[in-house]
Design a protein around this motif. Sequence first.
Motif, mmCIF file in Angstrom:
data_model
loop_
_atom_site.group_PDB
_atom_site.id
_atom_site.type_symbol
_atom_site.label_atom_id
_atom_site.label_comp_id
_atom_site.label_asym_id
_atom_site.label_seq_id
_atom_site.Cartn_x
_atom_site.Cartn_y
_atom_site.Cartn_z
ATOM 1 N N GLU A 303 0.828 -1.204 0.000
ATOM 2 C CA GLU A 303 0.000 0.000 0.000
ATOM 3 C C GLU A 303 0.865 1.257 0.000
ATOM 4 O OE1 GLU A 303 -3.009 -0.087 -0.560
ATOM 5 O OE2 GLU A 303 -4.112 -1.602 0.565
ATOM 6 N N LYS A 304 2.021 1.185 0.632
ATOM 7 C CA LYS A 304 2.882 2.359 0.735
ATOM 8 C C LYS A 304 3.409 2.779 -0.636
ATOM 9 C CE LYS A 304 4.280 1.079 5.422
ATOM 10 N NZ LYS A 304 5.400 0.727 6.325
ATOM 11 N N LYS A 305 3.925 1.819 -1.384
ATOM 12 C CA LYS A 305 4.476 2.169 -2.693
ATOM 13 C C LYS A 305 3.374 2.595 -3.662
ATOM 14 C CE LYS A 305 8.121 0.251 -4.489
ATOM 15 N NZ LYS A 305 9.078 -0.683 -5.140
ATOM 16 N N SER A 306 2.246 1.888 -3.655
ATOM 17 C CA SER A 306 1.169 2.264 -4.570
ATOM 18 C C SER A 306 0.611 3.636 -4.224
ATOM 19 C CB SER A 306 0.046 1.212 -4.553
ATOM 20 O OG SER A 306 -0.526 1.090 -3.269
ATOM 21 N N ALA A 307 0.624 4.009 -2.931
ATOM 22 C CA ALA A 307 0.170 5.346 -2.542
ATOM 23 C C ALA A 307 1.110 6.412 -3.086
ATOM 24 C CB ALA A 307 0.079 5.449 -1.021
ATOM 25 N N ILE A 308 2.418 6.184 -2.990
ATOM 26 C CA ILE A 308 3.391 7.129 -3.542
ATOM 27 C C ILE A 308 3.177 7.288 -5.042
ATOM 28 C CG2 ILE A 308 5.833 7.516 -4.004
ATOM 29 C CD1 ILE A 308 5.135 8.040 -1.139
ATOM 30 N N VAL A 309 2.946 6.162 -5.738
ATOM 31 C CA VAL A 309 2.686 6.210 -7.186
ATOM 32 C C VAL A 309 1.457 7.066 -7.474
ATOM 33 C CG1 VAL A 309 2.033 4.841 -9.207
ATOM 34 C CG2 VAL A 309 3.772 3.981 -7.635
ATOM 35 N N ASP A 310 0.372 6.848 -6.734
ATOM 36 C CA ASP A 310 -0.870 7.596 -6.961
ATOM 37 C C ASP A 310 -0.707 9.077 -6.619
ATOM 38 O OD1 ASP A 310 -2.132 5.313 -7.820
ATOM 39 O OD2 ASP A 310 -3.104 4.884 -5.906
ATOM 40 N N PHE A 311 0.028 9.390 -5.549
ATOM 41 C CA PHE A 311 0.275 10.788 -5.188
ATOM 42 C C PHE A 311 1.017 11.505 -6.312
ATOM 43 C CE2 PHE A 311 0.377 9.872 -0.316
ATOM 44 C CZ PHE A 311 -1.006 9.729 -0.335
#
Length: 489
Positions: A303-311
């Motif tokens: 979830e952490k990496k995908s959140a950075i990608v989405d941000f």
Amino acid sequence: MCEPITMLDIFTCLLGALFFIFIGFRPPWQPKKLQDFRHKEVQDIPGPLSLPLIGTRWLFTIGRYQMSKIPEFYKDMLRKYGVIFKEEALYNVPIISVVERSDIETVLKSTGKWPMRPPTAAVAKYRKAHPERYASTGLVNEQGGKWHFLRTSLTTVLTSPKTINDFLPQMDEIADDWCHLIKQRRYRDGRIDHLEELAGRLGLEATCALVLGRRMGFLIEDQRCEVAEKLAQSVHDNFVACRDTYFGLPFWTAFPTPNYKKLCESERNMYEFASELIKTADESTKDSAVFQSVLGAHIDEREKKSAIVDFLAAGIYTLKNSLLFLLYQIAMNPECQKKILEDTTKTYLKACSMETFRLSPTVHALARVTDTDLVLSGYKVSAGTVVLCQSALACQSERNFNDAKAFKPERWLNEEKNQTSATAAYLVTPFGYGKRICPGKRFIENALPIVLEQMVQKFVITTERPLEVVFEFLVSPKEPISMTFKDRT
């Protein structure tokens, strides 16, 4: 001699009267108020022809409307059917559009603890098919308690006023570097023919600086970053593919269509390019409050990496498009540039941004799934219905704003401010509304005036080419964009 009236005759008359009342028939001699004793139902809401199974999606395939012009479609629906109208999705699921301010307010205020919005189904399908990368379908697509958990775990620092205030000095440096890039890239007459490319570089630099805590060098004239260019292209492709799979006929649910393949490729590329940026982060990244808050969250590592990608993706695209809309309005209204220079309080800068959000929002409508039964413009809408709050159309209505189609930052200042703000509360919503508001709202709202101030101080900004827009899941300026930046003396 007249036949006597029987009970059967009376019963037949009563039955006939009830039938005509039920179907809404009103004879010419009957006052309308006597007819409106019941609310009309969703099926009574006017709208274009709906076909079995595919609903009104045919309008964007064999019809005369283009998906790149969906805001124009809704303008046409407003002209034809009025302030409430209906389209139908696959399997004839109704989607209600409302334009009246009171209806929009009713919908947005009625959402419960966890507001629901329709998911982007194609993205959800892709992410569910890749559990090695994604533990969920993401902040945009998740609902209920899971969405709330992601939101509170991942965005608290990003939405904090302190985080953005601490970032503003660096944003000022980024704006200065962008002005220097403008000077280097313009022709002798001051013209730049592809301003969108430079605005994209600004979006990359500012968003990476906020999220990753480091300057990437995207605004250096002679430095070409292939990863950054591919990331920007992938973000663009992803938004377009989301549009085409969302509004087109859903053949992608049965087999991988070209649009779905494009979406999958862009999702994969965004993940890989963003991962490369994260992996190459230097020591300065340790100072990023946003990055460190995500890494420290008590949540699945995926979830952490995908959140950075989405941000990164959302920030790049939203800042770029919002800035281009703002510069266009300023270029078309040279008197505003003079007022910016004269205003020592800097309130006029923010008024220009707010007026741009009203006239040229990147989000033309807010979608909600109703939590409770509502009455909208006299129609009973059941809980679980998808409603589109057509905020962009409402913002250009004279019923809500005087001289609504004119760019007038003054409406956000002095004696007009209170009235404008009260009217705008549920209408000027380019970042959404309520608990599901875009986490980057504060970042964009504070970054734009900083860039605009430096641009106006350094340049006289003009343009001769009307700005056209296209719908790419967000409303975007149609490329190429040409503006002239002459040194201010």
